[in-house]
Design a protein around this motif. Structure first.
Motif, PDB file in Angstrom:
ATOM      1  N   ASP A  33       0.830  -1.210   0.000  1.00 12.35           N
ATOM      2  CA  ASP A  33       0.000   0.000   0.000  1.00 12.35           C
ATOM      3  C   ASP A  33       0.862   1.256   0.000  1.00 12.35           C
ATOM      4  O   ASP A  33       0.556   2.241  -0.695  1.00 12.35           O
ATOM      5  N   ALA A  34       1.935   1.234   0.765  1.00 16.09           N
ATOM      6  CA  ALA A  34       2.828   2.392   0.819  1.00 16.09           C
ATOM      7  C   ALA A  34       3.484   2.637  -0.538  1.00 16.09           C
ATOM      8  O   ALA A  34       3.641   3.796  -0.965  1.00 16.09           O
ATOM      9  N   LEU A  35       3.847   1.574  -1.251  1.00 16.53           N
ATOM     10  CA  LEU A  35       4.473   1.730  -2.556  1.00 16.53           C
ATOM     11  C   LEU A  35       3.466   2.133  -3.628  1.00 16.53           C
ATOM     12  O   LEU A  35       3.798   2.915  -4.525  1.00 16.53           O
ATOM     13  N   ARG A  36       2.247   1.610  -3.535  1.00 16.34           N
ATOM     14  CA  ARG A  36       1.232   1.977  -4.533  1.00 16.34           C
ATOM     15  C   ARG A  36       0.968   3.481  -4.508  1.00 16.34           C
ATOM     16  O   ARG A  36       0.775   4.102  -5.547  1.00 16.34           O
ATOM     17  N   ARG A  37       0.954   4.074  -3.330  1.00 15.74           N
ATOM     18  CA  ARG A  37       0.599   5.495  -3.195  1.00 15.74           C
ATOM     19  C   ARG A  37       1.744   6.313  -2.610  1.00 15.74           C
ATOM     20  O   ARG A  37       1.525   7.238  -1.827  1.00 15.74           O
ATOM     21  N   ARG A  38       2.930   5.976  -3.003  1.00 15.77           N
ATOM     22  CA  ARG A  38       4.094   6.648  -2.424  1.00 15.77           C
ATOM     23  C   ARG A  38       4.050   8.151  -2.613  1.00 15.77           C
ATOM     24  O   ARG A  38       4.337   8.918  -1.683  1.00 15.77           O
ATOM     25  N   ARG A  39       3.674   8.608  -3.806  1.00  9.51           N
ATOM     26  CA  ARG A  39       3.651  10.054  -4.064  1.00  9.51           C
ATOM     27  C   ARG A  39       2.559  10.752  -3.260  1.00  9.51           C
ATOM     28  O   ARG A  39       2.806  11.756  -2.586  1.00  9.51           O
ATOM     29  N   SER A  40       1.340  10.246  -3.341  1.00  5.22           N
ATOM     30  CA  SER A  40       0.223  10.926  -2.673  1.00  5.22           C
ATOM     31  C   SER A  40       0.323  10.806  -1.153  1.00  5.22           C
ATOM     32  O   SER A  40       0.019  11.764  -0.424  1.00  5.22           O
ATOM     33  N   TRP A  51       3.026  13.244  -0.031  1.00  3.07           N
ATOM     34  CA  TRP A  51       2.576  14.639  -0.128  1.00  3.07           C
ATOM     35  C   TRP A  51       1.596  14.962   0.994  1.00  3.07           C
ATOM     36  O   TRP A  51       1.674  16.039   1.600  1.00  3.07           O
ATOM     37  N   ARG A  52       0.721  14.055   1.286  1.00  5.02           N
ATOM     38  CA  ARG A  52      -0.271  14.300   2.345  1.00  5.02           C
ATOM     39  C   ARG A  52       0.366  14.313   3.734  1.00  5.02           C
ATOM     40  O   ARG A  52      -0.073  15.052   4.611  1.00  5.02           O
ATOM     41  N   MET A  53       1.400  13.503   3.932  1.00 13.45           N
ATOM     42  CA  MET A  53       2.090  13.489   5.228  1.00 13.45           C
ATOM     43  C   MET A  53       3.121  14.609   5.348  1.00 13.45           C
ATOM     44  O   MET A  53       3.570  14.940   6.446  1.00 13.45           O
ATOM     45  N   GLY A  54       3.506  15.191   4.204  1.00 12.56           N
ATOM     46  CA  GLY A  54       4.574  16.181   4.221  1.00 12.56           C
ATOM     47  C   GLY A  54       5.938  15.540   4.396  1.00 12.56           C
ATOM     48  O   GLY A  54       6.913  16.197   4.747  1.00 12.56           O
ATOM     49  N   ASN A  55       6.025  14.222   4.125  1.00 15.19           N
ATOM     50  CA  ASN A  55       7.243  13.466   4.387  1.00 15.19           C
ATOM     51  C   ASN A  55       7.107  12.117   3.701  1.00 15.19           C
ATOM     52  O   ASN A  55       6.122  11.410   3.924  1.00 15.19           O
ATOM     53  N   ASP A  56       8.060  11.747   2.857  1.00 16.20           N
ATOM     54  CA  ASP A  56       7.950  10.471   2.157  1.00 16.20           C
ATOM     55  C   ASP A  56       8.965   9.444   2.646  1.00 16.20           C
ATOM     56  O   ASP A  56       9.364   8.542   1.914  1.00 16.20           O
ATOM     57  N   SER A  57       9.386   9.564   3.908  1.00 14.69           N
ATOM     58  CA  SER A  57      10.270   8.563   4.490  1.00 14.69           C
ATOM     59  C   SER A  57       9.512   7.247   4.640  1.00 14.69           C
ATOM     60  O   SER A  57       8.275   7.228   4.705  1.00 14.69           O
ATOM     61  N   PRO A  58      10.220   6.105   4.698  1.00 18.52           N
ATOM     62  CA  PRO A  58       9.526   4.829   4.901  1.00 18.52           C
ATOM     63  C   PRO A  58       8.610   4.838   6.122  1.00 18.52           C
ATOM     64  O   PRO A  58       7.497   4.292   6.080  1.00 18.52           O
ATOM     65  N   ARG A  59       9.050   5.451   7.201  1.00 19.52           N
ATOM     66  CA  ARG A  59       8.214   5.488   8.406  1.00 19.52           C
ATOM     67  C   ARG A  59       6.919   6.260   8.160  1.00 19.52           C
ATOM     68  O   ARG A  59       5.828   5.809   8.527  1.00 19.52           O
ATOM     69  N   ALA A  60       7.023   7.413   7.516  1.00 20.04           N
ATOM     70  CA  ALA A  60       5.828   8.212   7.240  1.00 20.04           C
ATOM     71  C   ALA A  60       4.877   7.466   6.314  1.00 20.04           C
ATOM     72  O   ALA A  60       3.654   7.484   6.502  1.00 20.04           O
ATOM     73  N   LEU A  61       5.431   6.798   5.302  1.00 20.77           N
ATOM     74  CA  LEU A  61       4.598   6.080   4.341  1.00 20.77           C
ATOM     75  C   LEU A  61       3.864   4.919   4.999  1.00 20.77           C
ATOM     76  O   LEU A  61       2.700   4.641   4.688  1.00 20.77           O
ATOM     77  N   VAL A  62       4.531   4.208   5.901  1.00 18.59           N
ATOM     78  CA  VAL A  62       3.889   3.078   6.580  1.00 18.59           C
ATOM     79  C   VAL A  62       2.744   3.559   7.466  1.00 18.59           C
ATOM     80  O   VAL A  62       1.659   2.957   7.485  1.00 18.59           O
TER      81      VAL A  62
END
Length: 432
Positions: free
Chosen positions: A52-59, A62-73
């Motif tokens: 799920d994190a990889l499918r929507r990595r960009r969005s 952007w929504r978290m203001g941070n695209d680190s692995p921790r933020a994406l998870v």
């Protein structure tokens, strides 16, 4: 494992994928081998968070203001599990394995920010350099079309008409929610998984072991049917790979011994033998050397070219691939597609033989552009009209695809948003 351990594992896997530029399936497998205490439920939950994190990595980034692995998870947890910030905090309280929580401000941004104000490529969840490619390929609604490839996919099965029918197979898989597919007359669909769930292991079921069903996306089933293979014809699957479409062709021709499966890569071809045995597709002759095909030159009624491609139509299932794709890789693929079409063309019978060109890509540069380039090199071929081909081969199925005009005819594009399938391009050419 508790939730905190699962989150930490997902962060670890994503970090491994990013640093080593490796396929996510390999990273997840290695994590499981080095953490044997994790049960199957844990591995499934971790995999869901990672995918799920990889499918929507960009969005998500952007929504978290941070695209680190921790933020994406944590974004994947909040989105996929519907967990608000306070619920996440409560679930992780006292869990020493849990990664550090994002700030309350980060969670609030994720919940309230207007994604409609994000750049187009972010809303589409694709790399910036692919935005123009997608706009050309998918038209005015390309952002919504691309974003649909960031959803979780269903599990599709094809019923082997040589051994059974759809109603009987559906009854045997009823406990998994298997139901008839909307477009393919041979398909069954098990809905996308929800939350931390997992798809059933259908390969362990008797209906699979006995060859009555095969795992095959509905889109792949449709393009196999559109080839139009008929009993009594000589048919060549020129890029057979593991044999998914070969099996479909064998069933469509009622098992007559006039199907040839070839692939220049013997490693890709290796699984076909067991699959043919299980499906009892005795009509197929497998070839791994081009010299074995000499007798077929100019003699095949239908030649299928399932060309090597970027796989952009399969990003629901392989989301890591879109972040590894580069311009140079795309250029390499288009050159390979030209070469394989030229090689396959010589096997098509003059005076009505058909050449079916298929990719699991939605990019115009791999699809319509390749057909146009082929026609310029081979004026003895012409493109059929995709709508007419659909009506001819799928007469009872309402057409549901994006039309791709070109070469005096048209191809068709199946997409996750429009057709509910993986992305597939199909064009059928006739040799005059």
């Amino acid at each position: 494992m508790r939730l905190g351990g699962r989150l930490a594992a997902a962060v670890e896997v994503l970090d491994d994928v990013a640093k080593r530029h490796r396929p996510v399936a390999d990273a997840l497998k290695d994590w499981g081998l080095s953490h044997r205490f994790a049960g199957s439920g844990d591995r499934s939950a971790i995999g869901n968070l990672v995918y799920d994190a990889l499918r929507r990595r960009r969005s998500f980034g952007w929504r978290m203001g941070n695209d680190s692995p921790r933020a994406l998870v944590f974004a994947a947890l909040a989105e996929g599990y519907g967990m608000a910030a306070d619920a996440v905090a409560a679930a992780l309280e006292g869990d020493r394995f849990a990664p550090k929580l994002p700030s309350a401000a980060d969670f609030e941004r994720f919940r309230t920010v207007d994604l409609a104000k994000a750049p187009d490529a972010v809303r589409a969840d694709v790399p910036d350099w692919l935005a123009d490619e997608f706009a050309i390929s998918l038209g005015p609604e390309w952002i919504a079309e691309a974003a649909a490839f960031a959803e979780r996919p269903p599990l599709d099965l094809r019923v082997n008409a040589l051994l059974g029918n759809r109603e009987e197979a559906a009854a045997k898989l009823a406990e998994f929610g298997a139901a008839a597919t909307r477009l393919s007359p041979l398909g069954l669909r098990i809905p996308p998984i929800a939350g931390a769930g997992r798809h059933p292991n259908v390969q362990a079921e008797a209906v699979f072991q006995m060859g009555t069903v095969e795992v095959q996306d509905e889109g792949s089933q449709l393009v196999s049917l559109l080839v139009g293979a008929k009993a009594g014809e000589t048919i060549l699957d020129f890029c057979a790979g593991a044999g998914g479409k070969t099996l479909a062709l064998a069933a469509a021709t009622a098992g007559e011994r006039r199907i040839h499966a070839f692939d220049a890569d013997r490693r890709r071809l290796a699984p076909i033998y067991e699959r043919l045995r299980r499906a009892r597709a005795e009509s197929v002759e497998v070839h791994s050397r081009t010299g074995e095909l000499e007798a077929l030159e100019g003699a095949c009624d239908r030649v299928l070219v399932d060309a090597p491609c970027t796989g952009s139509g399969t990003w629901r299932r392989r989301p890591d691939a879109k972040w590894r794709l580069s311009r140079s890789a795309l250029e390499k693929r288009t050159a390979e597609q030209d070469a394989v079409l030229d090689s396959a063309a010589r096997f098509v019978r003059p005076g009505g033989g058909r050449l079916a060109y298929v990719t699991c890509s939605v990019l115009a540069s791999e699809n319509g552009a390749r057909v146009e380039a082929f026609l310029a090199r081979h004026p003895d071929f012409a493109v059929e009209d995709a709508g007419a081909v659909w009506r001819e081969e799928l007469s009872d199925v309402p057409p549901d695809f994006l039309n791709v005009p070109g070469g005096g005819g048209s191809g068709l594009l199946l997409t996750a948003r429009r057709s509910g399938t993986d992305g597939f391009f199909f064009a059928r050419l006739v040799r005059r």
